[in-house]
Write a protein that holds these residues in place. Structure first.
Motif, short mmCIF file in Angstrom:
data_model
loop_
_atom_site.label_atom_id
_atom_site.label_comp_id
_atom_site.label_asym_id
_atom_site.label_seq_id
_atom_site.Cartn_x
_atom_site.Cartn_y
_atom_site.Cartn_z
N ASP A 48 21.04 -24.83 7.88
CA ASP A 48 22.29 -24.62 8.63
C ASP A 48 22.29 -23.21 9.23
O ASP A 48 22.92 -22.30 8.71
CB ASP A 48 23.51 -24.84 7.73
N TYR A 49 21.58 -23.06 10.33
CA TYR A 49 21.42 -21.76 10.96
C TYR A 49 22.75 -21.19 11.45
O TYR A 49 22.98 -19.99 11.39
CB TYR A 49 20.42 -21.86 12.11
N GLU A 50 23.63 -22.06 11.94
CA GLU A 50 24.93 -21.60 12.44
C GLU A 50 25.73 -20.91 11.32
O GLU A 50 26.28 -19.82 11.51
CB GLU A 50 25.73 -22.78 13.00
N ALA A 51 25.77 -21.52 10.15
CA ALA A 51 26.48 -20.92 9.01
C ALA A 51 25.81 -19.62 8.59
O ALA A 51 26.50 -18.63 8.26
CB ALA A 51 26.53 -21.90 7.84
N LYS A 98 24.16 -17.50 10.47
CA LYS A 98 24.49 -16.45 11.45
C LYS A 98 25.91 -15.93 11.23
O LYS A 98 26.15 -14.73 11.34
CB LYS A 98 24.34 -16.98 12.89
N ILE A 99 26.85 -16.81 10.91
CA ILE A 99 28.21 -16.37 10.61
C ILE A 99 28.22 -15.52 9.35
O ILE A 99 28.85 -14.46 9.30
CB ILE A 99 29.16 -17.58 10.47
N CYS A 104 29.17 -23.43 3.65
CA CYS A 104 28.70 -23.38 5.04
C CYS A 104 29.72 -24.02 5.99
O CYS A 104 29.99 -23.48 7.07
CB CYS A 104 27.34 -24.07 5.17
N LYS A 146 31.83 -22.10 9.04
CA LYS A 146 31.89 -22.58 10.43
C LYS A 146 33.33 -22.84 10.88
O LYS A 146 33.63 -22.74 12.07
CB LYS A 146 31.01 -23.83 10.60
N ARG A 184 35.63 -20.88 10.01
CA ARG A 184 36.19 -19.52 9.95
C ARG A 184 37.18 -19.36 8.80
O ARG A 184 38.12 -18.59 8.87
CB ARG A 184 36.86 -19.12 11.27
#
Length: 164
Positions: free
Chosen positions: A108-111, A113-114, A147, A151, A153
């Motif tokens: 889960d690259y998006e999580a 990065k956050i 995660c 995402k 927030r």
């Protein structure tokens, strides 16, 4: 080369803190290091952990928090003498990252990065929160929920590992 102290003796005199003599910590303070890896030795037990170190305003020495849980793990009582060694903290987050979290972040690259945008303290808080779960499967399940919350927030620590 990683900075480390020699092994030195400390007497357990405070239920909340360990006081580190300034002559021991000066080499770390001179390099503006406020976090260290700690190794404690008492009887036949060894305990490794990461800690924040602050200057004690009263004595000029340095101190770190010393939880009751860690005292219990060592079977340490007030007045006991133990040995200690300090090491430069070379970890990315100031705490060992569970393997399960690393694996979930790979999926889960998006999580991830956050997570990377959060403060170091918030990152450590999340990692410590995940580490409290006992089994590997629980850690994976909670990391997946965390995660999703990242995402969305949702950064509230109390809700980080819960589905809404």
């Amino acid at each position: 080369m990683i900075l480390k102290s020699s092994i030195f003796k400390i007497t357990h005199i405070d239920i909340y803190n360990i006081f580190i003599p300034k002559e021991i910590y000066t080499s770390f303070a001179d390099k503006n290091m406020s976090r260290v890896k700690v190794k404690l030795f008492f009887n036949d037990k060894i305990l490794d952990f990461y800690a924040a170190v602050k200057r004690d305003k009263n004595s000029g020495n340095f101190k770190m928090m010393f939880s009751k849980q860690k005292q219990k793990e060592l079977n340490l009582s007030l007045g006991d003498e133990f040995e200690m060694q300090l090491f430069e903290d070379t970890s990315k987050y100031g705490v060992d990252v569970p393997e399960e979290l690393e694996e979930v972040f790979l999926t889960d690259y998006e999580a991830f990065k956050i997570f990377e945008t959060l403060t170091k303290g918030k990152q450590r808080s999340i990692i410590y929160g995940l580490k409290r779960f006992k089994t590997s499967q629980q850690k994976i399940d909670k990391a997946l929920i965390m995660c999703e919350n990242l995402k969305r927030r949702n950064f509230e620590p109390i809700k980080m590992f819960k589905l809404e």
